[in-house]
Design a protein around this motif. Structure first.
Motif, PDB file in Angstrom:
ATOM      1  N   LYS A 362       3.414  70.206 -78.675  1.00 56.48           N
ATOM      2  CA  LYS A 362       4.480  69.391 -79.085  1.00 56.48           C
ATOM      3  C   LYS A 362       5.774  69.747 -79.486  1.00 56.48           C
ATOM      4  O   LYS A 362       5.855  70.886 -80.452  1.00 56.48           O
ATOM      5  CB  LYS A 362       4.216  68.217 -79.989  1.00 56.48           C
ATOM      6  CG  LYS A 362       4.937  66.847 -80.672  1.00 56.48           C
ATOM      7  CD  LYS A 362       4.496  66.272 -81.492  1.00 56.48           C
ATOM      8  CE  LYS A 362       5.790  65.149 -82.092  1.00 56.48           C
ATOM      9  NZ  LYS A 362       5.277  64.101 -82.921  1.00 56.48           N
ATOM     10  N   VAL A 363       7.108  69.493 -79.108  1.00 48.59           N
ATOM     11  CA  VAL A 363       7.963  70.131 -79.523  1.00 48.59           C
ATOM     12  C   VAL A 363       8.641  69.429 -80.934  1.00 48.59           C
ATOM     13  O   VAL A 363       8.599  68.338 -80.807  1.00 48.59           O
ATOM     14  CB  VAL A 363       9.270  70.088 -78.538  1.00 48.59           C
ATOM     15  CG1 VAL A 363      10.750  70.364 -79.064  1.00 48.59           C
ATOM     16  CG2 VAL A 363       9.087  70.694 -77.226  1.00 48.59           C
ATOM     17  N   ILE A 364       8.924  70.338 -81.750  1.00 53.92           N
ATOM     18  CA  ILE A 364       9.430  69.722 -83.080  1.00 53.92           C
ATOM     19  C   ILE A 364      10.766  70.000 -83.365  1.00 53.92           C
ATOM     20  O   ILE A 364      11.384  69.403 -84.438  1.00 53.92           O
ATOM     21  CB  ILE A 364       8.396  69.835 -84.143  1.00 53.92           C
ATOM     22  CG1 ILE A 364       8.654  71.657 -84.508  1.00 53.92           C
ATOM     23  CG2 ILE A 364       6.938  69.565 -84.117  1.00 53.92           C
ATOM     24  CD1 ILE A 364       8.064  71.976 -85.727  1.00 53.92           C
ATOM     25  N   SER A 365      11.348  70.967 -82.685  1.00 53.14           N
ATOM     26  CA  SER A 365      12.865  71.012 -82.995  1.00 53.14           C
ATOM     27  C   SER A 365      13.685  70.436 -82.026  1.00 53.14           C
ATOM     28  O   SER A 365      13.458  69.884 -80.921  1.00 53.14           O
ATOM     29  CB  SER A 365      13.261  72.660 -82.636  1.00 53.14           C
ATOM     30  OG  SER A 365      12.893  73.020 -81.346  1.00 53.14           O
ATOM     31  N   GLY A 366      14.965  70.204 -82.628  1.00 53.93           N
ATOM     32  CA  GLY A 366      16.058  69.268 -81.692  1.00 53.93           C
ATOM     33  C   GLY A 366      16.833  69.997 -80.760  1.00 53.93           C
ATOM     34  O   GLY A 366      16.526  71.083 -80.460  1.00 53.93           O
ATOM     35  N   ASP A 367      17.986  69.465 -80.568  1.00 55.76           N
ATOM     36  CA  ASP A 367      18.731  70.384 -79.453  1.00 55.76           C
ATOM     37  C   ASP A 367      19.587  71.289 -80.287  1.00 55.76           C
ATOM     38  O   ASP A 367      21.073  71.119 -80.377  1.00 55.76           O
ATOM     39  CB  ASP A 367      19.655  69.078 -78.873  1.00 55.76           C
ATOM     40  CG  ASP A 367      20.378  69.534 -77.633  1.00 55.76           C
ATOM     41  OD1 ASP A 367      20.320  70.637 -77.275  1.00 55.76           O
ATOM     42  OD2 ASP A 367      21.517  69.081 -77.214  1.00 55.76           O
ATOM     43  N   SER A 368      19.205  72.307 -80.538  1.00 54.78           N
ATOM     44  CA  SER A 368      19.925  73.393 -81.313  1.00 54.78           C
ATOM     45  C   SER A 368      19.281  74.672 -80.923  1.00 54.78           C
ATOM     46  O   SER A 368      18.150  74.882 -80.086  1.00 54.78           O
ATOM     47  CB  SER A 368      19.495  73.184 -82.837  1.00 54.78           C
ATOM     48  OG  SER A 368      18.183  73.115 -83.217  1.00 54.78           O
ATOM     49  N   TYR A 369      20.139  75.576 -81.338  1.00 51.61           N
ATOM     50  CA  TYR A 369      19.799  76.988 -81.016  1.00 51.61           C
ATOM     51  C   TYR A 369      18.613  77.545 -81.838  1.00 51.61           C
ATOM     52  O   TYR A 369      19.110  77.954 -83.154  1.00 51.61           O
ATOM     53  CB  TYR A 369      20.908  78.053 -80.865  1.00 51.61           C
ATOM     54  CG  TYR A 369      20.641  79.416 -80.579  1.00 51.61           C
ATOM     55  CD1 TYR A 369      20.632  80.037 -79.407  1.00 51.61           C
ATOM     56  CD2 TYR A 369      20.338  80.416 -81.627  1.00 51.61           C
ATOM     57  CE1 TYR A 369      20.538  81.102 -79.184  1.00 51.61           C
ATOM     58  CE2 TYR A 369      20.124  81.666 -81.449  1.00 51.61           C
ATOM     59  CZ  TYR A 369      20.250  82.097 -80.331  1.00 51.61           C
ATOM     60  OH  TYR A 369      19.771  83.336 -79.939  1.00 51.61           O
ATOM     61  N   VAL A 370      17.435  77.731 -81.668  1.00 52.35           N
ATOM     62  CA  VAL A 370      16.334  78.246 -82.666  1.00 52.35           C
ATOM     63  C   VAL A 370      16.506  79.567 -82.738  1.00 52.35           C
ATOM     64  O   VAL A 370      16.570  80.377 -81.674  1.00 52.35           O
ATOM     65  CB  VAL A 370      14.962  77.736 -82.056  1.00 52.35           C
ATOM     66  CG1 VAL A 370      13.837  78.267 -82.801  1.00 52.35           C
ATOM     67  CG2 VAL A 370      15.018  76.219 -81.847  1.00 52.35           C
ATOM     68  N   ARG A 371      16.243  80.019 -84.167  1.00 45.20           N
ATOM     69  CA  ARG A 371      16.374  81.313 -84.389  1.00 45.20           C
ATOM     70  C   ARG A 371      15.060  81.939 -84.793  1.00 45.20           C
ATOM     71  O   ARG A 371      14.925  83.079 -84.663  1.00 45.20           O
ATOM     72  CB  ARG A 371      17.473  81.523 -85.489  1.00 45.20           C
ATOM     73  CG  ARG A 371      18.834  81.282 -85.057  1.00 45.20           C
ATOM     74  CD  ARG A 371      19.838  81.720 -86.150  1.00 45.20           C
ATOM     75  NE  ARG A 371      21.363  81.534 -85.304  1.00 45.20           N
ATOM     76  CZ  ARG A 371      21.994  82.235 -84.910  1.00 45.20           C
ATOM     77  NH1 ARG A 371      21.280  83.583 -84.632  1.00 45.20           N
ATOM     78  NH2 ARG A 371      23.068  82.239 -84.532  1.00 45.20           N
ATOM     79  N   ALA A 372      14.270  81.259 -85.711  1.00 48.97           N
ATOM     80  CA  ALA A 372      13.262  81.792 -86.194  1.00 48.97           C
ATOM     81  C   ALA A 372      12.263  80.767 -86.874  1.00 48.97           C
ATOM     82  O   ALA A 372      12.949  79.828 -87.455  1.00 48.97           O
ATOM     83  CB  ALA A 372      13.402  82.808 -87.089  1.00 48.97           C
ATOM     84  N   ALA A 384      14.809  78.020 -88.513  1.00 55.13           N
ATOM     85  CA  ALA A 384      16.062  78.393 -88.877  1.00 55.13           C
ATOM     86  C   ALA A 384      16.571  78.037 -87.471  1.00 55.13           C
ATOM     87  O   ALA A 384      16.080  78.583 -86.286  1.00 55.13           O
ATOM     88  CB  ALA A 384      16.474  79.645 -89.249  1.00 55.13           C
ATOM     89  N   ALA A 385      17.881  77.287 -87.191  1.00 51.68           N
ATOM     90  CA  ALA A 385      18.324  77.366 -86.228  1.00 51.68           C
ATOM     91  C   ALA A 385      19.895  76.910 -86.419  1.00 51.68           C
ATOM     92  O   ALA A 385      20.402  76.742 -87.344  1.00 51.68           O
ATOM     93  CB  ALA A 385      17.956  75.759 -85.379  1.00 51.68           C
ATOM     94  N   SER A 386      20.585  77.352 -85.069  1.00 51.94           N
ATOM     95  CA  SER A 386      21.949  76.800 -85.366  1.00 51.94           C
ATOM     96  C   SER A 386      22.390  75.759 -84.625  1.00 51.94           C
ATOM     97  O   SER A 386      21.883  75.490 -83.331  1.00 51.94           O
ATOM     98  CB  SER A 386      22.928  78.190 -84.562  1.00 51.94           C
ATOM     99  OG  SER A 386      22.977  79.334 -85.454  1.00 51.94           O
ATOM    100  N   PRO A 387      23.296  74.806 -85.175  1.00 52.36           N
ATOM    101  CA  PRO A 387      23.787  73.585 -84.601  1.00 52.36           C
ATOM    102  C   PRO A 387      24.552  73.911 -83.350  1.00 52.36           C
ATOM    103  O   PRO A 387      25.122  74.847 -82.971  1.00 52.36           O
ATOM    104  CB  PRO A 387      24.706  72.833 -85.380  1.00 52.36           C
ATOM    105  CG  PRO A 387      24.213  73.436 -86.796  1.00 52.36           C
ATOM    106  CD  PRO A 387      24.064  74.897 -86.392  1.00 52.36           C
ATOM    107  N   ALA A 388      24.194  73.001 -82.337  1.00 54.78           N
ATOM    108  CA  ALA A 388      24.701  73.230 -80.987  1.00 54.78           C
ATOM    109  C   ALA A 388      26.151  73.393 -80.942  1.00 54.78           C
ATOM    110  O   ALA A 388      26.925  72.614 -81.642  1.00 54.78           O
ATOM    111  CB  ALA A 388      24.382  72.029 -80.104  1.00 54.78           C
ATOM    112  N   GLY A 389      26.732  74.444 -80.296  1.00 50.87           N
ATOM    113  CA  GLY A 389      28.199  74.781 -80.356  1.00 50.87           C
ATOM    114  C   GLY A 389      28.751  75.285 -81.775  1.00 50.87           C
ATOM    115  O   GLY A 389      30.064  75.581 -81.745  1.00 50.87           O
TER     116      GLY A 389
END
Length: 731
Positions: A362-372, A384-389
């Motif tokens: 199951k995917v638990i992260s949203g529409d963002s750039y996953v870092r770790a 940790a993730a960066s918001p899209a854009g």
């Protein structure tokens, strides 16, 4: 004091910043490392009580007689791979119950009690020099490496002659147990070579045989009385070390005397198909039995497999496979497991999309750039993730797999939120250690949040940073996404510059390569650039294709070409900046960088002299056949199969094209990007009759840490650039 000197003596203002956090199971105690002030390299171990704010100094290396000049070679190599230029206590481990901590100083091993009144550090009588000591989960033993052998010592002295026991030792001159090889540490971020089982009954231990690896020599001409040091360096297309894995039972002193040394149980997998060993760890199933888990990667890095193994029999099964036609990125923090035994993983959605965090399938992260994945506590996953854009920001997200929720982690109410910024953390026992960097303040702020997942009962304390404040004007930074490709870009102007004044010469300051960003929403990212700006430059920074933060396709755009995409994006960012701002003099453009940035700087003046008019290239990779296997082959393939690809990314054949001033700077004892890169480039330039400048740094590895050297290096760069970017000289 000048800013260059201050930056050097504070190690870029990192000394005095709390780091290496550990949290007790109940979340009521936090340990960390920090110096006593902003230039104190003797890093100390501290304990903080978030409920009262009490702070205790647990171990002071100065009082314990630490001698950072007398480090074992293995420890010195570990620190070089970690880019650890500090001293004192640079790492430590704690037991599961948070009763003891263990650390090393100058090859000696100490432990300190974390509970009770008697908290003075005590030295253990280990076989010195000891490297990488790690306490067992129950806190009764310490495993460590001595001369390539793995040993274990009981913390409590019961008068037993076998208190310190040899578990396994190398057979062969080029074999070690319990240590990471150069490529695993430098490129896979695996700094260790042994791992305790959850019950403390066994150790998983890596065995490294470097017999077939290239033997190079690194010497300092400034010290002709010292022998050159041999270095096993697996250059692109050559043999890697043979890395294997085994499980060793840890016997009691009685069993050790009775049965002798335990026989390692080999863990076998298809090393021909998957020779790299990026991660090793353990997990406990619902029945409480421990299972060994590890990942293995193919040499072309198109396949990454997750394995589980029975530690008693060595029986191995593959549980997950990640494949990519280009390469599979090794992601920090995975694999991991929730308390209910579900695997936590980062993979590309549907095999080709962006990276997502998975728990099970199951995917638990949203529409963002996953870092770790930052950590797993029970059935909660912190990532940790960066918001899209917004590639310059990093947020934390907390997912509760039982409740099916996932939400961003906010700063505690009353804390200075700033605007976005970079956030990192550690979670345990519903206590979150949250670090925040922003453009709105200097340095790092560290919050300890209690009841982190409960909105109504949250409370927090703050662990003070004692890092120095830069003696520099506040960075004057404008960021935007440049050109059609929307390249993350930042422009740094002098504090004294006013609109309408004469245009400024441009200094581009990229890294520009994989695994590093320079355009970040944090004031500390721009300190050096602001200092260069104060000297009379408009400093332009661009994170082009190949850098992280944007997306997988962006990162993989440098596949089979490390030259054209990264250089094209620097040019596009410069042209876009010139259209936006009328105070840039594009007839005077310099470029400087270090490591990949050094490669990019030399590349720029060699291939685009119409755009770039002077360059300073620090520790540059010149010939990619001289760089290591795991990094180089990921992007360029095997040199035996991709001769044209390597030729296209090499700079040696461009030597005759040089028509702009170029300064090459390189440490003579660099064991990452060896000095041969700069030496060969200089020879090629000399053969082509092209004038250039070479600045060799005696006694310096991949980057200078001595304050005087670091300060004067900045001053020399400024002088070189100013002289070669005078009015009309770049036309």
């Amino acid at each position: 004091m000048s800013f260059p000197r201050q930056q050097a003596r504070t190690q870029r203002f990192t000394i005095g910043v709390p780091r290496n956090f550990q949290v007790s199971p109940e979340g009521d105690r936090v340990t960390f490392l920090r110096g006593r002030h902003g230039t104190d390299k003797a890093t100390c171990l501290w304990q903080y009580l978030p409920d009262t704010g009490a702070l205790t100094l647990l171990a002071d290396p100065t009082a314990l007689g630490a001698d950072d000049e007398n480090l074992p070679p293995e420890e010195r190599a570990r620190r070089e791979r970690m880019r650890e230029h500090g001293g004192g206590i640079v790492s430590y481990t704690v037991d599961d119950a948070f009763t003891r901590a263990v650390f090393t100083l100058s090859g000696r091993v100490f432990y300190v009690d974390l509970v009770g009144d008697d908290s003075d550090p005590r030295e253990l009588p280990v076989a010195a020099p000891a490297v990488d000591p790690r306490i067992s989960p129950a806190g009764e033993r310490v495993a460590y490496v001595h001369k390539g052998a793995v040993r274990v010592i009981d913390i409590v002295d019961n008068g037993d002659e076998d208190r310190d026991r040899l578990l396994v030792e190398p057979h062969g001159e080029n074999v070690t147990w319990g240590l990471a090889d150069l490529v695993s540490a430098e490129e896979m971020n695996r700094m260790r070579g042994f791992w305790w089982s959850p019950d403390g009954a066994s150790l998983a231990v890596s065995r490294v045989d470097e017999s077939d690896v290239n033997r190079w020599f690194v010497g300092d001409p400034n010290r002709p009385d010292q022998e050159s040091q041999p270095l096993r360096y697996p250059a692109a297309g050559t043999a890697n070390p043979d890395v294997r894995l085994a499980v060793i039972t840890v016997p009691s002193p009685v069993a050790y005397r009775r049965d002798g040394r335990p026989e390692p149980t080999p863990i076998e997998w298809d090393r021909e198909e998957l020779p790299y060993l990026p991660t090793v760890g353990w997990t406990s199933g619902p029945d409480g039995n421990a299972t060994l888990v590890f990942t293995a990667q193919s040499r072309d890095q198109g396949t990454l497999a997750l394995f589980s193994a029975d530690p008693a029999t060595g029986l191995v099964s593959r549980t997950r496979t990640e494949s990519d036609d280009v390469w599979v990125e090794l992601m920090p923090g995975v694999p991991d497991f929730t308390a209910s035994g579900e695997p936590v993983w980062i993979g590309r959605e549907n095999g080709t999309g962006e990276r997502r965090v998975y728990v099970g399938d199951k995917v638990i992260s949203g529409d963002s750039y996953v870092r770790a994945v930052v950590g797993v506590d029970g059935d909660r996953v912190l990532f940790a993730a960066s918001p899209a854009g917004r590639p310059g920001d990093q947020s934390l997200w907390l997912a509760d797999t039982r409740q099916g929720t996932c939400a961003p982690v906010e700063l505690p109410e009353g804390a200075d939120d700033g605007h976005g910024g970079l956030r990192a953390g550690r979670l345990r026992g519903d206590t979150l250690v949250l670090q925040h960097r922003s453009m709105d303040f200097n340095g790092v702020r560290t919050y300890v949040v209690r009841n982190a997942s409960t909105e109504t009962r949250r409370s927090y304390g703050e662990i003070e940073s004692v890092a120095e404040v830069p003696e520099l004007p506040e960075p004057r930074v404008t960021t935007w996404l440049a050109g059609e490709r929307k390249i993350p870009t930042a422009l740094v102007l002098p504090s004294w510059y006013r609109e309408g004044e004469a245009p400024l010469p441009v200094l581009m300051a990229p890294y520009g390569g994989p695994h590093a960003q320079r355009v970040l929403n944090a004031r500390g990212a721009y300190l050096s650039s602001q200092w260069f700006a104060e000297q009379g430059f408009a400093v332009l920074i661009a994170d082009g294709r190949g850098t992280p933060g944007v997306g997988v396709e962006w990162e993989q755009a440098v596949h089979h070409d490390l030259a054209d995409p990264v250089l094209d994006d620097q040019v596009e960012a410069l042209e876009d900046a010139a259209r936006r701002f009328d105070h840039l003099d594009t007839s005077r453009v310099g470029i400087h960088g270090w490591s990949f940035g050094g490669y990019l700087a030399a590349l720029a003046v060699l291939r685009r002299p119409d755009v770039f008019h002077a360059a300073v290239a620090g520790a540059p990779v010149i010939d990619w056949t001289l760089y290591d296997t795991h990094y180089t082959e990921r992007y360029l393939g095997l040199p035996q199969e991709q001769e044209e690809v390597y030729a296209g990314s090499s700079l040696l054949s461009d030597a005759a094209k040089l028509e702009r001033p170029l300064m090459l700077v390189h440490g003579l004892i660099d064991d990452n990007v060896v000095f041969a890169h700069t030496q060969r480039m200089s020879e090629a330039l000399l053969a082509a009759g092209r004038p250039h400048t070479v600045l060799p740094l005696a006694g310096v590895t991949h980057s200078p840490s001595d304050p005087v050297t670091a300060e004067n290096l900045l001053l020399l760069q400024v002088d070189f650039l100013k002289q070669n970017l005078k009015d009309g000289q770049g036309a």
